[in-house]
Write a protein that holds these residues in place. Structure first.
Motif, mmCIF file in Angstrom:
data_model
loop_
_atom_site.group_PDB
_atom_site.id
_atom_site.type_symbol
_atom_site.label_atom_id
_atom_site.label_comp_id
_atom_site.label_asym_id
_atom_site.label_seq_id
_atom_site.Cartn_x
_atom_site.Cartn_y
_atom_site.Cartn_z
ATOM 1 N N ASP A 172 0.865 -1.180 0.000
ATOM 2 C CA ASP A 172 0.000 0.000 0.000
ATOM 3 C C ASP A 172 0.899 1.226 0.000
ATOM 4 O OD1 ASP A 172 -1.658 2.149 0.582
ATOM 5 O OD2 ASP A 172 -2.746 1.100 2.167
ATOM 6 N N GLU A 173 0.890 1.983 -1.092
ATOM 7 C CA GLU A 173 1.775 3.149 -1.226
ATOM 8 C C GLU A 173 1.578 4.174 -0.113
ATOM 9 O OE1 GLU A 173 2.131 5.040 -5.025
ATOM 10 O OE2 GLU A 173 2.052 3.108 -6.057
ATOM 11 N N LYS A 174 0.365 4.264 0.434
ATOM 12 C CA LYS A 174 0.097 5.232 1.492
ATOM 13 C C LYS A 174 0.590 4.763 2.853
ATOM 14 C CE LYS A 174 -3.840 7.300 -0.794
ATOM 15 N NZ LYS A 174 -5.265 7.549 -0.778
ATOM 16 N N ALA A 175 0.568 3.457 3.088
ATOM 17 C CA ALA A 175 0.905 2.929 4.411
ATOM 18 C C ALA A 175 2.296 2.304 4.487
ATOM 19 C CB ALA A 175 -0.134 1.892 4.827
ATOM 20 N N ASP A 176 2.898 1.985 3.333
ATOM 21 C CA ASP A 176 4.158 1.254 3.302
ATOM 22 C C ASP A 176 5.238 2.007 2.532
ATOM 23 O OD1 ASP A 176 2.936 -1.015 4.522
ATOM 24 O OD2 ASP A 176 2.256 -1.742 2.569
ATOM 25 N N THR A 177 6.474 1.645 2.828
ATOM 26 C CA THR A 177 7.626 2.099 2.056
ATOM 27 C C THR A 177 8.292 0.857 1.497
ATOM 28 O OG1 THR A 177 7.935 3.961 3.563
ATOM 29 C CG2 THR A 177 9.770 3.415 2.124
ATOM 30 N N ASP A 212 6.013 -1.042 6.919
ATOM 31 C CA ASP A 212 4.905 -0.113 7.151
ATOM 32 C C ASP A 212 5.440 1.127 7.857
ATOM 33 O OD1 ASP A 212 3.992 -0.224 10.235
ATOM 34 O OD2 ASP A 212 4.677 -2.212 9.600
ATOM 35 N N LYS A 213 4.765 2.246 7.674
ATOM 36 C CA LYS A 213 5.288 3.534 8.162
ATOM 37 C C LYS A 213 5.423 3.592 9.684
ATOM 38 C CE LYS A 213 4.092 5.870 4.023
ATOM 39 N NZ LYS A 213 4.934 6.613 3.261
#
Length: 110
Positions: free
Chosen positions: A51-56, A68-69
Protein backbone atom coordinates in the motif's frame (compact mmCIF):
# COMPACT_ATOMS: atom_id res chain seq x y z
CA UNK A 1 17.75 6.08 5.94
CA UNK A 2 16.10 2.76 5.32
CA UNK A 3 16.06 -0.87 6.36
CA UNK A 4 18.88 -2.82 4.72
CA UNK A 5 19.63 -6.47 4.08
CA UNK A 6 23.21 -7.69 4.01
CA UNK A 7 24.29 -9.71 1.01
CA UNK A 8 24.04 -12.93 3.06
CA UNK A 9 20.51 -12.08 4.21
CA UNK A 10 19.40 -11.20 0.67
CA UNK A 11 20.75 -14.51 -0.64
CA UNK A 12 18.85 -16.45 2.05
CA UNK A 13 15.63 -14.63 1.19
CA UNK A 14 16.09 -15.30 -2.54
CA UNK A 15 16.80 -18.97 -1.85
CA UNK A 16 13.64 -19.24 0.26
CA UNK A 17 11.59 -17.57 -2.49
CA UNK A 18 12.86 -20.05 -5.09
CA UNK A 19 12.32 -23.07 -2.82
CA UNK A 20 8.71 -22.01 -2.18
CA UNK A 21 7.96 -20.95 -5.79
CA UNK A 22 7.12 -17.37 -4.81
CA UNK A 23 6.42 -15.10 -7.75
CA UNK A 24 7.66 -11.56 -8.29
CA UNK A 25 4.61 -10.13 -6.51
CA UNK A 26 5.85 -11.45 -3.15
CA UNK A 27 7.74 -8.97 -0.98
CA UNK A 28 9.63 -9.41 2.27
CA UNK A 29 7.69 -7.48 4.92
CA UNK A 30 9.74 -6.35 7.91
CA UNK A 31 8.01 -4.79 10.89
CA UNK A 32 7.54 -4.69 14.61
CA UNK A 33 4.86 -5.94 16.95
CA UNK A 34 4.16 -5.13 20.57
CA UNK A 35 5.44 -7.88 22.81
CA UNK A 36 8.57 -9.87 23.38
CA UNK A 37 10.64 -9.75 26.53
CA UNK A 38 11.87 -6.19 25.84
CA UNK A 39 8.75 -4.43 24.52
CA UNK A 40 8.76 -4.85 20.72
CA UNK A 41 9.50 -7.91 18.65
CA UNK A 42 10.69 -8.00 15.06
CA UNK A 43 8.43 -9.48 12.40
CA UNK A 44 9.66 -10.92 9.13
CA UNK A 45 7.34 -12.56 6.61
CA UNK A 46 6.36 -12.68 2.95
CA UNK A 47 3.40 -10.73 1.68
CA UNK A 48 1.78 -10.08 -1.68
CA UNK A 49 0.38 -6.66 -0.76
CA UNK A 50 1.89 -3.19 -0.88
CA UNK A 51 0.00 0.00 0.00
CA UNK A 52 1.77 3.15 -1.23
CA UNK A 53 0.10 5.23 1.49
CA UNK A 54 0.90 2.93 4.41
CA UNK A 55 4.16 1.25 3.30
CA UNK A 56 7.63 2.10 2.06
CA UNK A 57 9.31 -0.22 -0.44
CA UNK A 58 13.07 -0.73 -0.80
CA UNK A 59 15.24 -2.82 -3.08
CA UNK A 60 17.86 -4.63 -1.02
CA UNK A 61 20.21 -6.69 -3.16
CA UNK A 62 17.44 -7.68 -5.53
CA UNK A 63 14.90 -8.35 -2.78
CA UNK A 64 11.77 -6.20 -2.54
CA UNK A 65 11.47 -5.18 1.12
CA UNK A 66 8.37 -3.47 2.50
CA UNK A 67 8.10 -1.69 5.86
CA UNK A 68 4.90 -0.11 7.15
CA UNK A 69 5.29 3.53 8.16
CA UNK A 70 4.67 2.90 11.89
CA UNK A 71 7.38 0.23 12.02
CA UNK A 72 9.71 2.43 9.98
CA UNK A 73 9.88 4.89 12.89
CA UNK A 74 11.53 2.17 15.00
CA UNK A 75 13.47 0.40 12.24
CA UNK A 76 15.09 3.32 10.41
CA UNK A 77 18.74 2.42 9.83
CA UNK A 78 18.29 -1.25 10.81
CA UNK A 79 20.45 -3.84 9.09
CA UNK A 80 19.13 -7.40 8.77
CA UNK A 81 21.83 -10.06 8.50
CA UNK A 82 21.91 -13.85 8.28
CA UNK A 83 23.69 -15.70 11.08
CA UNK A 84 24.72 -19.33 10.89
CA UNK A 85 26.62 -21.43 13.43
CA UNK A 86 26.59 -25.00 14.71
CA UNK A 87 24.04 -24.08 17.38
CA UNK A 88 21.60 -21.95 15.42
CA UNK A 89 20.85 -20.05 12.26
CA UNK A 90 18.54 -17.20 11.42
CA UNK A 91 18.14 -13.53 10.74
CA UNK A 92 19.61 -10.97 13.11
CA UNK A 93 18.71 -7.29 13.48
CA UNK A 94 21.19 -4.49 14.13
CA UNK A 95 18.93 -1.63 15.12
CA UNK A 96 20.48 1.75 16.00
CA UNK A 97 17.16 2.84 17.55
CA UNK A 98 17.12 0.06 20.16
CA UNK A 99 18.03 1.30 23.61
CA UNK A 100 17.85 -2.21 25.07
CA UNK A 101 17.62 -5.68 23.54
CA UNK A 102 16.82 -9.04 25.03
CA UNK A 103 19.44 -11.78 25.25
CA UNK A 104 18.09 -13.68 22.25
CA UNK A 105 18.01 -10.54 20.06
CA UNK A 106 14.42 -11.02 18.92
CA UNK A 107 12.96 -8.09 20.84
CA UNK A 108 13.96 -4.56 21.83
CA UNK A 109 13.04 -1.29 23.52
CA UNK A 110 13.28 2.05 21.76
Amino acid sequence: MAVKLTERAAEQVKQFQVEHNFGDEMVLRIGIAAGGCSGFSYTLNFDDTFDEKADTKYDCGGVAVVVDKKSALYLDGTTVDWYESLEKQGFTFENPNATKSCGCGSSFQA
